[in-house]
Motif scaffolding. Structure first.
Motif, mmCIF file in Angstrom:
data_model
loop_
_atom_site.group_PDB
_atom_site.id
_atom_site.type_symbol
_atom_site.label_atom_id
_atom_site.label_comp_id
_atom_site.label_asym_id
_atom_site.label_seq_id
_atom_site.Cartn_x
_atom_site.Cartn_y
_atom_site.Cartn_z
ATOM 1 N N VAL A 1 75.102 -22.541 72.020
ATOM 2 C CA VAL A 1 74.385 -23.641 72.488
ATOM 3 C C VAL A 1 75.331 -24.382 73.694
ATOM 4 C CG1 VAL A 1 73.486 -26.145 72.084
ATOM 5 C CG2 VAL A 1 73.187 -24.340 70.271
ATOM 6 N N LEU A 2 75.087 -24.437 74.751
ATOM 7 C CA LEU A 2 75.969 -24.934 75.757
ATOM 8 C C LEU A 2 75.253 -26.176 76.564
ATOM 9 C CD1 LEU A 2 76.535 -21.362 77.545
ATOM 10 C CD2 LEU A 2 77.696 -22.308 75.643
ATOM 11 N N PHE A 3 75.686 -26.449 77.482
ATOM 12 C CA PHE A 3 75.070 -27.735 78.438
ATOM 13 C C PHE A 3 73.730 -26.900 78.764
ATOM 14 C CE2 PHE A 3 79.248 -28.791 80.761
ATOM 15 C CZ PHE A 3 79.572 -29.445 79.734
ATOM 16 N N TRP A 4 72.625 -27.960 78.373
ATOM 17 C CA TRP A 4 71.126 -27.690 78.846
ATOM 18 C C TRP A 4 70.506 -26.646 78.015
ATOM 19 C CZ3 TRP A 4 70.610 -31.753 81.657
ATOM 20 C CH2 TRP A 4 71.574 -32.179 82.438
ATOM 21 N N GLY A 5 70.914 -26.559 76.988
ATOM 22 C CA GLY A 5 70.363 -25.747 75.789
ATOM 23 C C GLY A 5 70.988 -24.645 75.223
ATOM 24 N N ALA A 6 70.107 -23.727 74.493
ATOM 25 C CA ALA A 6 70.459 -22.618 73.737
ATOM 26 C C ALA A 6 70.307 -21.416 74.595
ATOM 27 C CB ALA A 6 69.822 -22.415 72.504
ATOM 28 N N HIS A 7 71.502 -20.712 74.763
ATOM 29 C CA HIS A 7 71.634 -19.401 75.758
ATOM 30 C C HIS A 7 72.014 -18.095 75.016
ATOM 31 C CE1 HIS A 7 72.071 -22.331 78.965
ATOM 32 N NE2 HIS A 7 72.327 -23.222 78.189
ATOM 33 N N ALA A 8 71.188 -17.200 75.605
ATOM 34 C CA ALA A 8 71.629 -15.735 75.104
ATOM 35 C C ALA A 8 71.675 -14.798 76.286
ATOM 36 C CB ALA A 8 70.782 -15.378 74.018
ATOM 37 N N HIS A 9 72.530 -13.674 75.960
ATOM 38 C CA HIS A 9 72.607 -12.531 77.062
ATOM 39 C C HIS A 9 72.414 -11.359 76.465
ATOM 40 C CE1 HIS A 9 73.913 -10.524 80.954
ATOM 41 N NE2 HIS A 9 74.265 -9.732 80.052
ATOM 42 N N PHE A 10 71.371 -10.491 76.926
ATOM 43 C CA PHE A 10 71.215 -9.123 76.179
ATOM 44 C C PHE A 10 71.531 -8.236 77.483
ATOM 45 C CE2 PHE A 10 68.558 -12.250 74.020
ATOM 46 C CZ PHE A 10 68.835 -12.071 72.776
ATOM 47 N N ARG A 11 72.098 -7.221 76.711
ATOM 48 C CA ARG A 11 72.462 -6.247 77.780
ATOM 49 C C ARG A 11 71.483 -5.116 78.032
ATOM 50 N NH1 ARG A 11 77.395 -6.230 80.007
ATOM 51 N NH2 ARG A 11 79.121 -7.383 79.209
ATOM 52 N N VAL A 12 71.398 -4.605 78.994
ATOM 53 C CA VAL A 12 70.268 -3.576 79.357
ATOM 54 C C VAL A 12 70.839 -2.400 80.244
ATOM 55 C CG1 VAL A 12 68.234 -4.990 79.133
ATOM 56 C CG2 VAL A 12 69.177 -4.610 81.207
ATOM 57 N N GLY B 1 71.451 -6.743 82.545
ATOM 58 C CA GLY B 1 71.407 -7.839 81.711
ATOM 59 C C GLY B 1 70.244 -8.736 81.508
ATOM 60 N N VAL B 2 69.634 -9.504 80.749
ATOM 61 C CA VAL B 2 68.788 -10.523 80.580
ATOM 62 C C VAL B 2 69.358 -11.720 80.019
ATOM 63 C CG1 VAL B 2 66.631 -11.349 79.960
ATOM 64 C CG2 VAL B 2 66.745 -8.973 80.652
ATOM 65 N N THR B 3 69.338 -12.869 80.770
ATOM 66 C CA THR B 3 69.765 -13.971 80.157
ATOM 67 C C THR B 3 68.570 -15.007 79.948
ATOM 68 O OG1 THR B 3 71.976 -13.787 81.482
ATOM 69 C CG2 THR B 3 71.574 -15.957 80.617
ATOM 70 N N VAL B 4 68.721 -15.779 78.792
ATOM 71 C CA VAL B 4 67.700 -16.561 78.424
ATOM 72 C C VAL B 4 68.178 -17.941 77.953
ATOM 73 C CG1 VAL B 4 65.761 -16.671 77.046
ATOM 74 C CG2 VAL B 4 66.544 -14.379 77.332
ATOM 75 N N ARG B 5 67.423 -18.970 78.546
ATOM 76 C CA ARG B 5 68.034 -20.442 77.896
ATOM 77 C C ARG B 5 66.546 -21.044 77.473
ATOM 78 N NH1 ARG B 5 67.471 -25.743 79.567
ATOM 79 N NH2 ARG B 5 65.816 -25.179 81.114
ATOM 80 N N THR B 6 66.755 -21.768 76.409
ATOM 81 C CA THR B 6 65.521 -22.562 76.001
ATOM 82 C C THR B 6 66.029 -23.979 75.516
ATOM 83 O OG1 THR B 6 63.891 -22.540 74.077
ATOM 84 C CG2 THR B 6 66.039 -21.521 73.429
ATOM 85 N N SER B 7 65.296 -24.872 75.763
ATOM 86 C CA SER B 7 65.279 -26.201 75.306
ATOM 87 C C SER B 7 64.105 -26.865 75.518
ATOM 88 C CB SER B 7 66.381 -27.074 76.363
ATOM 89 O OG SER B 7 65.672 -27.228 77.620
ATOM 90 N N ALA C 1 64.073 -18.619 69.675
ATOM 91 C CA ALA C 1 65.482 -17.781 69.966
ATOM 92 C C ALA C 1 65.252 -16.468 68.717
ATOM 93 C CB ALA C 1 66.483 -18.655 69.494
ATOM 94 N N ARG C 2 64.880 -17.031 67.527
ATOM 95 C CA ARG C 2 64.539 -15.968 66.411
ATOM 96 C C ARG C 2 63.758 -14.756 66.957
ATOM 97 N NH1 ARG C 2 63.385 -20.298 61.513
ATOM 98 N NH2 ARG C 2 65.438 -20.376 60.810
#
Length: 221
Positions: free
Chosen positions: A22-33, A65-71, A86-87
Motif C-alpha cells: 500500500v503506497l500513495f493512491w492505493g494498493a500496488h503490485a508488480h509482476f515480472r513477465v 513486467g505488469v504493474t497494477v494499482r487498485t483503490s 488483489a487476491r
C-alpha cells in the motif's frame, strides 16, 4: 461484496495479498513477465477478474513486467473490494506462473510549499494539465504522472515557494532506499522512522521517503 473502507494494516491482515504493498493512491503490485505477449495474457486475465467483480484497476504493461494499482476512492482509499481484487489478480498470476516483485513498486509525488497568502495550484494544474482533488492535491487525470500536494510554507517566506519530492515505497524497502541515497552522497535531514525520512541531496534538494502508507491503521485520520 461491500465497499467498507479498510486501512493498509487491515488490507495486509486480510490475507492472500502478500504480493501487494500500500503506497500513495492505493494498493500496488508488480509482476515480472518474460515478454510483452506474456504480459498481455496476464492483462487479459486481470480484465476477466475485474469484470467478474465489477472493480477495475489501473494496469501498466511493459515487456518485462505488469504493474497494477487498485483503490476505491480517487484519493487512494481502499475497501474490501480492493482486497478481493488483489487476491484474484494474485491467483491469476500464479496460474500463469508469474511472480511478484514488490521492490519494483513506488509512487513519486511533488510537494509544493506556498505562502499562506498564495494559491499556486491553478498555475500548476494549468501548466501540467492536471485536475484538482480535494483541498490540497492535483492529479494527472490519466493517473500516469507524479501527483502534486500543496501545503503551507513553514516558516513563511512570501514570494519564495519551495518544492520537494515525495517517494512512497514499501515499508520493507524504505530503510534500504534511505541507505542507498545516503551512500550516493545524500544526508538524512530529519528522521521520523519508521514512518518517513527527509533527505537532502549534496546540493540541498529535498526528498522525503515515505513508508507510512504501507502500515497506516486509521489513527492518523
Amino acid at each position: 461484496m461491500g465497499d467498507t473502507r479498510t486501512t493498509a494494516r487491515n488490507f495486509h491482515d486480510a490475507g492472500g495479498v502478500d504480493d501487494w504493498r500500500v503506497l500513495f493512491w492505493g494498493a500496488h503490485a508488480h509482476f515480472r513477465v518474460d515478454s510483452f505477449t506474456e504480459g498481455a495474457r496476464f492483462v487479459s486475465a486481470i480484465a476477466d477478474v475485474a469484470g467478474a467483480i465489477g472493480h477495475f484497476p489501473d494496469v501498466d504493461l511493459r515487456p518485462d513486467g505488469v504493474t497494477v494499482r487498485t483503490s476505491t476512492e480517487p484519493n487512494g482509499a481502499l475497501s474490501d473490494a480492493d482486497v478481493e481484487l488483489a487476491r484474484r489478480i494474485s491467483d491469476a498470476a500464479r496460474e500463469l506462473g508469474l511472480e511478484a516483485d514488490p521492490s519494483q513498486v513506488q509512487v513519486v509525488g511533488i510537494a509544493v510549499a506556498q505562502d499562506s497568502a498564495a494559491d499556486v495550484r491553478p498555475f500548476w494544474t494549468a501548466a501540467l494539465g492536471y485536475e484538482d482533488l480535494g483541498d490540497e492535491d492535483a492529479l494527472d487525470p490519466n493517473r500516469r504522472n507524479p501527483h502534486l500536494w500543496f501545503h503551507e510554507l513553514d516558516p513563511p517566506r512570501p514570494g519564495r515557494g519551495r518544492v520537494h519530492i515525495d517517494v512512497s515505497v514499501p515499508a520493507d524497502e524504505a530503510e534500504a532506499r534511505v541507505a542507498a541515497a545516503v551512500a550516493a552522497g545524500g544526508r538524512i535531514a530529519a528522521s521520523h522512522a519508521p514512518r518517513w525520512w527527509s533527505l537532502a541531496s549534496p546540493d540541498n534538494h529535498g526528498v522525503d521517503i515515505a513508508a507510512w502508507p504501507d502500515f497506516e491503521d486509521g489513527s492518523e485520520d
